[in-house]
Scaffold this motif. Structure first.
Motif, PDB file in Angstrom:
ATOM      1  N   MET A   1     -47.587   4.221  24.606  1.00  0.00           N
ATOM      2  CA  MET A   1     -46.291   4.003  23.568  1.00  0.00           C
ATOM      3  C   MET A   1     -44.994   4.211  23.693  1.00  0.00           C
ATOM      4  N   ALA A   2     -44.371   2.985  22.977  1.00  0.00           N
ATOM      5  CA  ALA A   2     -42.806   2.991  23.716  1.00  0.00           C
ATOM      6  C   ALA A   2     -41.573   4.341  23.251  1.00  0.00           C
ATOM      7  N   ASN A   3     -41.091   5.129  24.339  1.00  0.00           N
ATOM      8  CA  ASN A   3     -40.129   5.306  24.417  1.00  0.00           C
ATOM      9  C   ASN A   3     -38.748   5.664  23.475  1.00  0.00           C
ATOM     10  N   GLU A  50     -40.311   1.173  27.266  1.00  0.00           N
ATOM     11  CA  GLU A  50     -40.763   2.528  28.152  1.00  0.00           C
ATOM     12  C   GLU A  50     -39.344   2.323  28.878  1.00  0.00           C
ATOM     13  N   LEU A  51     -37.703   3.404  28.725  1.00  0.00           N
ATOM     14  CA  LEU A  51     -36.917   3.174  29.267  1.00  0.00           C
ATOM     15  C   LEU A  51     -37.141   2.872  30.291  1.00  0.00           C
ATOM     16  N   LEU A  54     -36.876  -0.535  30.473  1.00  0.00           N
ATOM     17  CA  LEU A  54     -36.030  -2.189  29.802  1.00  0.00           C
ATOM     18  C   LEU A  54     -34.965  -2.008  30.465  1.00  0.00           C
ATOM     19  N   LEU A  55     -34.410  -0.369  30.882  1.00  0.00           N
ATOM     20  CA  LEU A  55     -33.112  -0.358  32.188  1.00  0.00           C
ATOM     21  C   LEU A  55     -33.983  -1.541  33.301  1.00  0.00           C
ATOM     22  N   GLN A  56     -34.563  -1.708  33.955  1.00  0.00           N
ATOM     23  CA  GLN A  56     -34.876  -2.745  34.890  1.00  0.00           C
ATOM     24  C   GLN A  56     -34.766  -4.065  34.576  1.00  0.00           C
ATOM     25  N   LEU A  57     -34.971  -4.366  33.259  1.00  0.00           N
ATOM     26  CA  LEU A  57     -35.085  -5.527  32.338  1.00  0.00           C
ATOM     27  C   LEU A  57     -33.418  -6.007  32.202  1.00  0.00           C
ATOM     28  N   VAL A  77     -24.580  -1.680  25.808  1.00  0.00           N
ATOM     29  CA  VAL A  77     -25.863  -0.840  25.872  1.00  0.00           C
ATOM     30  C   VAL A  77     -26.204   0.820  24.814  1.00  0.00           C
ATOM     31  N   LYS A  78     -26.738   0.346  24.220  1.00  0.00           N
ATOM     32  CA  LYS A  78     -27.342   1.823  23.185  1.00  0.00           C
ATOM     33  C   LYS A  78     -28.479   2.424  24.095  1.00  0.00           C
ATOM     34  N   ILE A  79     -28.774   3.440  23.521  1.00  0.00           N
ATOM     35  CA  ILE A  79     -30.457   4.086  23.935  1.00  0.00           C
ATOM     36  C   ILE A  79     -30.288   4.751  23.000  1.00  0.00           C
ATOM     37  N   PHE A  80     -32.143   5.078  22.365  1.00  0.00           N
ATOM     38  CA  PHE A  80     -32.782   5.532  21.943  1.00  0.00           C
ATOM     39  C   PHE A  80     -33.483   6.404  22.840  1.00  0.00           C
ATOM     40  N   TYR A  81     -32.952   6.880  22.630  1.00  0.00           N
ATOM     41  CA  TYR A  81     -35.333   7.796  23.701  1.00  0.00           C
ATOM     42  C   TYR A  81     -35.444   8.776  23.231  1.00  0.00           C
ATOM     43  N   ASN A  82     -37.167   9.050  22.369  1.00  0.00           N
ATOM     44  CA  ASN A  82     -37.631  10.007  21.746  1.00  0.00           C
ATOM     45  C   ASN A  82     -39.265   9.778  22.992  1.00  0.00           C
ATOM     46  N   PRO A  83     -38.821  10.793  23.396  1.00  0.00           N
ATOM     47  CA  PRO A  83     -40.656  11.442  24.380  1.00  0.00           C
ATOM     48  C   PRO A  83     -41.693  11.441  23.512  1.00  0.00           C
TER      49      PRO A  83
END
Length: 96
Positions: A1-3, A50-51, A54-57, A77-83
Motif C-alpha cells: 500500500m502506498a504511504n 512510496e515516498l 516518488l522523490l527519486q522520480l 512539491v507538496k507531500i502527504f505522508y501516512n505510514p
C-alpha cells in the motif's frame, strides 16, 4: 500500500523563454512510464506511492528538464505522508 501522495509542479526555465509545455508533457510522460498512480491537475500532478520512490522520480524529472535544454528548474512539491496508507481516491473520490 502506498504511504504518500506527492504533488509536483515543475517549472523549467529556458534560455530563450520558450514554451515550457513540451517540458511538462515530458515530465508527465515519465510519471506515466513509471507505472505510478497519478492524477494530472491544471497546475500540478499528484502521484501516489512510496515516498522514496516518488522523490527519486522527481529527481529524475528535474534531470530530464536539464537534458531537454532547461537552464534551471523550480519544482514545487507538496507531500502527504501516512505510514498507514495514502490514496488519491480517499481524498478526492467523492468529487469524481
Amino acid at each position: 500500500m502506498a504511504n504518500s501522495l506527492v504533488s509536483i509542479q515543475i517549472i523549467p526555465k529556458t534560455e530563450r523563454y520558450e514554451d515550457v509545455i513540451p517540458y511538462v508533457d515530458a515530465a508527465i510522460a515519465m510519471i506515466d512510464a513509471s507505472g505510478i498512480v497519478y492524477r494530472v491537475g491544471p497546475l500540478e500532478t499528484t502521484m501516489e506511492g512510496e515516498l522514496t520512490q516518488l522523490l527519486q522520480l522527481i529527481e529524475k524529472m528535474n534531470e530530464k528538464m536539464v537534458e531537454m535544454g532547461a537552464i534551471s528548474v523550480i519544482s514545487q512539491v507538496k507531500i502527504f505522508y501516512n505510514p498507514q496508507g495514502a490514496a488519491i481516491e480517499t481524498l478526492t473520490g467523492k468529487y469524481d
